[in-house]
Structures are given as structure tokens and as C-alpha cells.
Enzyme design. Sequence first.
Site, PDB file in Angstrom:
ATOM      1  N   ASP B  34       4.209   3.791  16.461  1.00 46.15           N
ATOM      2  CA  ASP B  34       4.702   4.303  17.747  1.00 46.15           C
ATOM      3  C   ASP B  34       4.352   3.430  18.947  1.00 46.15           C
ATOM      4  OD1 ASP B  34       5.837   6.429  16.482  1.00 46.15           O
ATOM      5  OD2 ASP B  34       4.100   7.741  16.774  1.00 46.15           O
ATOM      6  N   HIS B 114       1.379   1.041  10.055  1.00 51.11           N
ATOM      7  CA  HIS B 114       0.787   2.119   9.279  1.00 51.11           C
ATOM      8  C   HIS B 114      -0.406   1.623   8.478  1.00 51.11           C
ATOM      9  CE1 HIS B 114       0.968   5.944   7.141  1.00 51.11           C
ATOM     10  NE2 HIS B 114       1.745   6.325   8.146  1.00 51.11           N
ATOM     11  N   SER B 541     -14.056  -2.914 -25.127  1.00 48.15           N
ATOM     12  CA  SER B 541     -13.278  -3.753 -24.196  1.00 48.15           C
ATOM     13  C   SER B 541     -12.008  -3.051 -23.739  1.00 48.15           C
ATOM     14  CB  SER B 541     -12.959  -5.123 -24.812  1.00 48.15           C
ATOM     15  OG  SER B 541     -12.489  -5.022 -26.132  1.00 48.15           O
TER      16      SER B 541
END
Lengths: 308, 635
Positions: B34, B114, B541
Site C-alpha cells: 500500500d 509483502h 539416512s
Amino acid sequence: MDSPDPAASLQLTHLQALEAESIYILREVVAECERPVMLYSIGKDSAVMLHLASKAFHPAPPPFPLLHVDTTWKFRAMYEFRDRVAQRTGMQLLVHVNQEGLQQGIGPFTHGSQVHTDVMKTQALKQALDRYGFDAAFGGARRDEEKSRAKERILSFRSAQHRWDPKTQRPELWSLYNTAKRKGESFRVFPLSNWTELDVWQYIHLENIPIVPLYFAAVRPVVRRGGALIMVDDDRLPLEPGEQPEMRSVRFRTLGCYPLTGAIESTAATLTQIIQEMLLTTSSERQGRVIDHDGAASMEKKKQEGYF
Amino acid sequence: MAHRSGLIASDIDAYLESHRRKSLLRFITCGSVDDGKSTLIGRLLYESKLVFEDQLAALAADSKKLGTRGEELDFALLVDGLAAEREQGITIDVAYRFFSTEQRKFIVADTPGHEQYTRNMVTGASTAELAVLLLDTRKGLLPQTRRHSHLVSLLGIRHVVLAVNKMDLVGYSQERFLQLLHEYRQFARRIALTDITAIPLSAVHGDNVIEPGDHMPWYRGPTLMGHLESVDVGQHTAARPFRMPIQWVNRPDPDFRGFAGRLSSGTLRPGDRVRALPSGQESRVAKIIGPDGELPLAVAGQCITATLADEIDLSRGDLLAAAEAPPPVADQFEATLVALHEEPILQGRSYAMKIGTRTVGATVNPLKFKLDVNTLEHLAAERLELNDIGVCELELDQPIAFEPYEQNRELGGFILIDRINQHTVAAGLLHFALRRSQNVHWQALDIDKTTRAALNGQRPCVIWLTGYSGAGKSTIANLVERRLHFLGRRTYLLDGDNVRHGLNRDLGFTDQDRVENIRRVAEVAKLMVDAGLIVLVSFISPFRAERAGARALLAEGEFVEVFVDTPLAEAERRDPKGLYGKARRGELKNFTGIDSPYEPPEQAEIRLDTTVLTAEQAAERIVEFLSERDMLKKP
């Protein structure tokens, strides 16, 4: 060099910078992908892309073939031009037509522009890429053409189903392109991403690049359909009752399937006149294309489905 | 697109000639949500008359339907492209815009404010020479402002325009403008941003965007467009020593061998003495072929193909540099990383690193700290989550020629690529080579892997068994080792539990520790292969990336991945050590399959389904595989 600041005089102009960026991209993709191909659509952007490719690999010819996805509805002048280009460059030209679509008689008049474009262009392109196993396809799309393309990557990642997903697109930093992929996955590559329509014309002008004569104004037979001037390029165009082709001085700003491409009235018969007209004009390039108007954000939907 | 020059109509050739000489400026716009970025860019496009009538008509229709400005045009809608963000009303990706004036062509990276999309800003900033930082006059400096400023500084953008927007909402107050400018300068000094031009503007009304407007007579500086058109952002890269990463070796016929690349700095002339790196061999430039034929001089930014006077070792990924001023070569660095992907960057994990035209293996070890971009504080960290910025030491699997990022973006900027999902997971900047990498040289030994293997009369390799706890890995590995032993092969078995009693006793079971556990075992296995042994590794793993990292340490064909495929339910039913019971009761944390993930192999050399095979049959399969591949024969 007797300039006081040698570095200042060694800056590239904007066209030199764009040219260098495109050549760099072409080479990177050829070096890192297994089977690249250049989608050759016969238009001015393809002409520029091909010209850049020949510079990138000179004195060798570009190490990939050209692919034309043929809807069978291009202008006749485009087919002639295509074959001459293939001959001149000595590059392999692959022509792919969606045979199923052809057998079903898919065409812009019988099925409408959406179905025609989907079957003969989008589906056909996927067929061709699968058939030859291409893992990178160069295309001439530019970011300035349309809003959703402004966010397209230079290397656009496609799934094994050729789908474009905004979430899997990779960030592109500096000039580092991540070409890692699995079998079946591929990239659409846009070396002209940062060029504008004006840059393309300016470059064609400077470099004397041959383009299809349809870009230049000439007296041609046209009919007016829904605000667009459609050229009667062959006898497949069904004339409505009472409709008479008129001879008008027209030219095309973009080229596609002739029944879907609107001409503009113009007398610009030279490159400089075209550029002059473009600079003074008030409507954007893709306006002449019928497919963009099929619905809001339609280009984006087509892209997700695999359209270029 | 009515360009403003009268020349277009009167003398198009003169216009084209002047357009040909234009320069290019790439800049980014950034700011918080904004702050009005999209509106500002829409306004730049609109005011430079780059919006066509049909786009304008679409804009007018969209403004009524989706706009936030009532009956007025909402310029933000001109630039918000993707359907999703139209609905949400925020920009969610980097968009590139183009406009040109009489002086310049501009490429604008429109980057979102954002919070979770910092990666987009880093992407946009990586190619920008200037940043336009938007500030909402009413809100002042926000955390995002600091974060973006820091990124701007980090990514080497030296020129900042502080666009103090929404001046209309504070009555065009000079006092407020000066106060914000003062505040910003104080902050910017701490992050080495010094070239700051502040412009008070109103994107909505257009004041100081292209024209000054009437509301702020107290401001005497340039308008935004005026500044963008005239600012000197020359990097003067052409004045630095010659460097060119090799992209492609061009060999159309046996008589021509050209090295294609783009000059990242300096100039090049035929006859110049050049050095190939990392090989160190030197030669002289014979010819330079540019885009338009042979060139007497090539400059930074140009793509060329060069031929050399001598046959030297030079291929894609290498660097060609000025012989009298070559860059350093090293394999350990201090670097800054920006995490770009949801998958965190883990200390100890091996990634593919792409720098220039070269791709090498790189391990983050250790991660020194994470940066709080608001306070610039250093925080301890073992991983970097999406949008984190951290400083680490980086170990490469081979030396590269480089320059610090601050000196050369192309020789110091890199990306890290996940070896498994192939995403770009981090952007990185090399700062300097670690001294230990320059002083610890690889000791070349007379007796090598081949000679040791020959004495042992076998082909060394690693057989890597992976699978859930209780899958049967150790049982099968033990049987395989017995068979090989009786066949006269020299072997060693590295077992997960056993190694954790010694070498890895300092490690726990968090993701980071698991990564380090496997890294160490892979290195030990590599040494043992070097010693000429057949090594069996029996470790859960659980992560693909670490198994891929282990594979990458060895030569082609030396790594045999064996997936001991026992479904979790079956392993849990067997529960030979009673561990599943404990994990289910919550007495054992981070247990694979319960509260820690297992990523099954996608292309293991051998898959053993233990629900149909006995342990003996499974072991036999492995021995058969080795025998079929001639891995049990003498080399």
C-alpha cells in the site's frame, strides 16, 4: 582512446545491451539443455530471434532445428517466407500439424477461435515437443506484450504435462538460469523477454532483417468482421450473404492465422514508415489478435494449459 | 503510444538515429504494501504516454469494477497482472515494465512489499542499478523499509531514490518530508547507502512524477522522471581488468576453436595476453568475433567469441582473465545467503552451486549467523528459512576463480540449487576466500585409489542401505559383508548405531544433526573407497538431499543406493529395539516415520521389498547386482 573517462565511452547502447542479453541466454540454454529447438512462427519476433541465434553461434550455424507448429491457416505469404528462410539459413525446419485435428476438420470458422487455437496450436505444440523430445523451446514472446507476460520468467519451467504453474517458477537472479530438471520436464525460453515492440522494429531496421511482406502496407482484399479487417487470403474464408471483399491499403502489426488476425488500414510501405506509424498510433499490438479478447486474463489461462 | 518528440512526425530518420544512441537503465521499485508502487509505475507509463487507447479503455472498465479510487482511474490496475493477485489486490511476483523517453530506455522490476515475498525483491534487485524506495508519508519508516534498504545495499545497488509518496495526505508538508529524510539518512548510513536522492511526490495526483505540479513549490529538486533520465549509474566495469566466463566452445570445423562468452568486466583486444582459470595456462588473443564480425576491441557487457594463439585447456565454466591481473582461485569462502524457498537451507547439506557459467558442489559449513534486518543483530542459527538472510562459510568441491560480489556481480553472485527437487533455494554473495582454503593444499600422493584397489584386487565402492529404523538394513548389510568376506573381498561396514557411539556421538536427531551425521559418514565412506575398500553403509539416512550429496562425493558407478523397502507399519510391527513403542509414547523425539520425515529413494540402484524377501535373499540380490556389474572382478 583519448576520451578523459574511457569507461564512459565504452557503455553499450540499449539495443546492444538487449542483443548481448539475448545472445547470452541462447548460449546458456544450448550449453545446458540436451535437445533445444527454436519455435519459428514466421513473424517479426521470430525473425529477430533467429537473427540473434545466428550471431550467437557464428561462425557455426545455430545448433538446433526450427519448429513451425502449423495450424494450416497461416497466410500464404507466410508459408513462402518460411520456406525461403529455411533454405537461406540451412537450418533444419520441422513442420508439425496436429493430424487428429486436421482429420476432425478443426478450423477457425467451423469451431471458433478458442477450439481452433487450443487444438491446432496448444495441443499441436505439445505433440511436437513430445514427439521429438525437446527439453527447451525458444519462443519470441516479450514481456511488454500483455500484462500476465510481464511476470514471465526468461526460462519458464513446464511440467512433464507442459503445464505452467506460477508456484514452480524459479527466481532468476543476475544472469544465472537454473536449468536443472527431470526427464520429461522442459523449459520455454524467451530470449526477447526484455525487448519492446519498438526495440524489435528498431533492431530490424538497423540490422536489415528480412520480414514477411504482410507487415508492409499494400492494397489487399479484406472484409470487415466485428470491427476487424480480415484479409481474404484464400477461398476458405466463407463470405456472408451480400459480403463483398473490398480492396484496401492495409498491413498487419502481428501475424497469426489469417482469419484470426485483423489488419489495420495503413499506407506505411517502408520500415521507417511502419515505425513512425507505430509511434503515433493509439492501440496496442495484440489488439489485432482475436484470441486475447476471449475472456478476462485469457492469456494466463492459455499459458497454464501449455500455450506459449 | 504517442512518444512526445515532434521529430517522429517531422523527421522519423533523425528520431530513429537519436533513439539508437539511448542508454539502458534498470531499476527496481520497492516498499511496503500500500505504499503505492503499482500506482506509481502505472502513473509513469500513463504519463509517458505509453498506455494505448485500448488499454486505457480496459483500465477505465477495470477501475469501475475492481478499482479502489471510485470514478477515477486506478493506475495500479495497469500493472497488476496475474489473476490471483487481481482478486487479492496485492502484487505477488516480480513484474518487469518497460518505458522509454528521449534519453533512456527503462526496465523496471516491480517488486512486492509483502513480507513473505522478499525473494522477489532480491530477484529484481540482482539486475538493477538503481532502487526507487517508496515510503508512505503517513507511516514513515516501516520494518519493510529497513529490510528492503538492507537488501538494496546487500545486492550492491549504490543509487537510491527515496520516493516519499502520498504527500497529498499530509498537506504537502515540507516539515514532514524533511523529518522523514533525516530519519532515513541516519538509518541508511549504518548500511553503507550514501547516494540518496529524496523526492516528495503524489503518485495518485502526479506531483513530481513527471512534472513538478503546483503543490510543493518548496521543493526545487528534480522530478522522479527527470532524475531517472539523468542520473549517472555508470558501473565503469569496462575500466576494470578483463574477465569472461566461458559459455560455449565453438568448433564448427577442425580449424576453428572459438571461446564464446560475455565480458563481465574490462576490455579485450587481439594480441592481449590472457590466462585460463582455474588451469592457469596462458595464451594470446588471436581474433575477436563480435555480433557483427571481427572486432578490434570488445568491452564489458558484449557477447563475443575469441580465438587464442595456443591450444590451452579451456572449456565451459572456466574463466578467461587478463594475464597480468587474474582474479584469485579458492574453494572456501565467507558468503551471504538469502533463502528463497520454503525448504530451509541446512548447515552441512550439499547443494549444486551455479556461479557464472560454472556449476560446482557446495556445502554450507558452518552457518555463522542469521541477520535480523530490522536491528542488524546477529542471531545464532542452524538453518535458514524462506526470506532469512545469513552469513556462512561455504566449502566447494572444486576451486573456482572469483571476485568479491561488491567488485563484480557476475563473479561473486551465485545461486544454490537443491540436488533433489532442483529448486533455486538460495541466492548468495561471495565476500572473500577463507585463508585456510589458500593455505591448506591438497596433498598429491604417489599411491592413489587405483593402485590401492589393484593391490586389494577389487573395485572399491559404497553400498548405501537406506530405510526406516527396523527395516532390516543392518541384518542385510551384515549378511552381505559376510558373503563378500568369504569371497576374499576387503570390506568395512559403517553402521548407524555404531558410528553414533564414536565419531558422531555429539549429534542428536534434529534435521540439522541428521544432515551432519550423514555428511560425516559420507566423507568417511569416501576415504574408505579411496583406501580401496568395499564399504557398506547402513544408515536410516532419511533425506534424499544427503544421499545425493554422498553420491556426488564418489565417481560414477561407485555409489550403489539400496532401498530396504519395509513399510512403516511393518517396521513398527517388528520394532526389534522397542524404539517405535517409545516414540509413540512420546519418550523419543524426532523419530523417523513418527515425527520426522523419511524421503524414499526415487531411483535407487536396488530396491528390496522385505515383505516378500528374506534377509538372505535380499543380501543375495545385492551380491548378484555387484557381480552383474563386474564389481567383484579384479580391476
